[in-house]
Design a protein around this motif. Structure first.
Motif, short mmCIF file in Angstrom:
data_model
loop_
_atom_site.label_atom_id
_atom_site.label_comp_id
_atom_site.label_asym_id
_atom_site.label_seq_id
_atom_site.Cartn_x
_atom_site.Cartn_y
_atom_site.Cartn_z
N ASP A 1 84.04 43.03 106.17
CA ASP A 1 84.66 42.33 107.21
C ASP A 1 84.65 40.86 107.00
OD1 ASP A 1 85.48 45.02 107.98
OD2 ASP A 1 83.81 44.92 109.66
N LYS A 2 83.51 40.52 106.30
CA LYS A 2 83.24 39.19 106.54
C LYS A 2 83.54 38.22 105.16
CE LYS A 2 79.65 39.20 109.75
NZ LYS A 2 78.28 39.01 110.13
N ARG A 3 83.44 38.90 104.15
CA ARG A 3 83.49 38.07 102.95
C ARG A 3 84.35 38.92 101.86
NH1 ARG A 3 77.90 37.37 103.89
NH2 ARG A 3 77.49 35.34 104.23
N PHE A 4 84.47 39.98 101.74
CA PHE A 4 85.30 40.82 100.87
C PHE A 4 86.05 41.90 101.35
CE2 PHE A 4 81.44 39.57 98.82
CZ PHE A 4 81.87 38.49 98.05
N PRO A 5 87.22 41.59 102.04
CA PRO A 5 88.08 42.57 102.69
C PRO A 5 88.43 43.91 101.65
CG PRO A 5 88.74 40.73 103.52
CD PRO A 5 87.94 40.28 102.09
N GLY A 6 88.38 45.13 102.22
CA GLY A 6 88.67 46.35 101.51
C GLY A 6 87.50 46.78 100.67
N ASN A 7 86.38 46.09 100.80
CA ASN A 7 85.10 46.51 100.21
C ASN A 7 85.20 46.52 98.53
OD1 ASN A 7 82.19 47.17 100.01
ND2 ASN A 7 82.67 49.13 100.98
N PRO A 8 85.56 45.46 97.99
CA PRO A 8 85.35 45.85 96.50
C PRO A 8 84.19 45.91 95.90
CG PRO A 8 85.89 43.50 97.05
CD PRO A 8 85.82 44.33 98.32
N THR A 9 82.92 45.37 96.62
CA THR A 9 81.63 45.62 96.28
C THR A 9 81.16 47.02 96.25
OG1 THR A 9 80.72 44.83 98.35
CG2 THR A 9 81.06 43.09 96.57
N ARG A 10 81.93 47.95 97.08
CA ARG A 10 81.43 49.43 97.42
C ARG A 10 79.87 49.04 98.05
NH1 ARG A 10 83.70 50.71 91.97
NH2 ARG A 10 85.88 51.16 92.27
N SER A 11 79.95 48.35 99.12
CA SER A 11 78.59 48.49 99.68
C SER A 11 78.91 49.24 100.98
CB SER A 11 78.33 46.81 100.00
OG SER A 11 78.37 46.07 98.96
N TYR A 12 77.55 49.84 101.40
CA TYR A 12 77.50 50.64 102.29
C TYR A 12 76.20 50.62 103.03
CZ TYR A 12 81.18 52.80 99.48
OH TYR A 12 82.15 52.94 98.52
N ARG A 13 76.07 51.08 104.27
CA ARG A 13 74.91 51.23 105.01
C ARG A 13 74.65 52.57 105.80
NH1 ARG A 13 75.52 47.15 110.14
NH2 ARG A 13 76.94 48.24 111.43
N THR A 14 73.35 52.81 106.04
CA THR A 14 73.20 54.17 106.81
C THR A 14 72.04 53.69 107.63
OG1 THR A 14 72.83 56.57 106.68
CG2 THR A 14 71.74 55.03 104.86
N ARG A 15 71.88 54.76 108.69
CA ARG A 15 70.72 54.73 109.59
C ARG A 15 69.81 55.98 109.39
NH1 ARG A 15 70.61 51.67 114.52
NH2 ARG A 15 72.65 50.65 114.94
N SER A 16 70.35 56.69 108.31
CA SER A 16 69.69 57.78 107.97
C SER A 16 68.87 57.27 106.50
CB SER A 16 70.40 58.92 107.41
OG SER A 16 71.25 59.25 108.61
N PRO A 17 68.00 58.16 106.04
CA PRO A 17 67.18 57.70 104.83
C PRO A 17 68.13 57.90 103.59
CG PRO A 17 65.84 59.52 106.23
CD PRO A 17 67.30 59.17 106.64
N LEU A 18 67.67 57.25 102.75
CA LEU A 18 68.27 57.31 101.25
C LEU A 18 67.06 57.78 100.48
CD1 LEU A 18 70.01 53.96 100.25
CD2 LEU A 18 70.92 56.03 101.15
N ARG A 19 67.43 58.87 99.55
CA ARG A 19 66.38 59.65 98.62
C ARG A 19 66.48 58.98 97.35
NH1 ARG A 19 66.78 65.07 99.05
NH2 ARG A 19 65.22 65.08 100.80
N VAL A 20 65.52 58.41 96.68
CA VAL A 20 65.62 58.05 95.39
C VAL A 20 65.45 59.16 94.41
CG1 VAL A 20 64.12 56.81 93.43
CG2 VAL A 20 64.19 55.91 95.91
N VAL A 21 66.58 59.19 93.56
CA VAL A 21 66.86 60.46 92.61
C VAL A 21 66.45 59.96 91.26
CG1 VAL A 21 67.99 61.71 94.29
CG2 VAL A 21 69.06 60.14 92.51
#
Length: 161
Positions: A107-127
């Motif tokens: 929303d702030k720097r790259f409209p449309g999310n070209p960096t494909r950046s996400y966030r979660t309140r759940s864990p991320l598992r290292v695979v």
């Protein structure tokens, strides 16, 4: 992990569909997390840890990306901001719950999310760990650090978390 190509989030030539907690099934991996932390396969990244980017801040989300380049920046900035000369880490991760577009870049720097950046309140598992990534030159990294310092001086380094 054999493929490190970015996911095709929005399809060829189209703008990506927004990713929300209710609509993220169209995001394909591999997915990456860049950090200074030394982790093992099976470890989980969870909210509630200190920010790599703002001293004294506890994060409500865990951040990740479908692009190696974005994760590399995360790894390099996290180590540099910690004053470490060690190489950061880029991990292949899987979200264990719903996630959304990262509003700090989408929303702030790259409209449309070209960096494909996400966030979660759940864990991320290292695979897995991506070990053959290329970092930026010291000059490019210093330029990014200088840019972050300017944002801080102007009070514009706000993280919406």
């Amino acid at each position: 992990m054999t493929s490190t190509e970015p996911a095709d989030v929005g399809g060829s030539g189209s703008s990506p569909e927004p990713v929300t907690y209710d609509h993220g099934e169209h995001v394909e991996g591999p997915l990456f997390h860049g950090t200074k932390a030394v982790l093992e396969v099976g470890d989980e990244l969870v909210p509630g840890r200190s920010s790599n980017f703002q001293a004294g801040r506890v994060m409500n989300h865990v951040y990740f990306t479908a692009m190696v380049e974005t994760a590399v920046w995360g790894a390099e900035l996290a180590t540099a901001l910690a004053g470490s000369t060690e190489r950061g880490r880029v991990y292949v991760v899987e979200p264990l719950g719903p996630f959304e577009d990262d509003p700090n870049v989408t929303d702030k720097r790259f409209p449309g999310n070209p960096t494909r950046s996400y966030r979660t309140r759940s864990p991320l598992r290292v695979v897995g760990e991506l070990e053959d990534w290329e970092g930026h030159t010291p000059e490019v990294l210093q330029g990014m650090l200088a840019s972050l310092a300017r944002l801080r001086e102007q009070g514009l380094d706000v993280i919406e978390d």
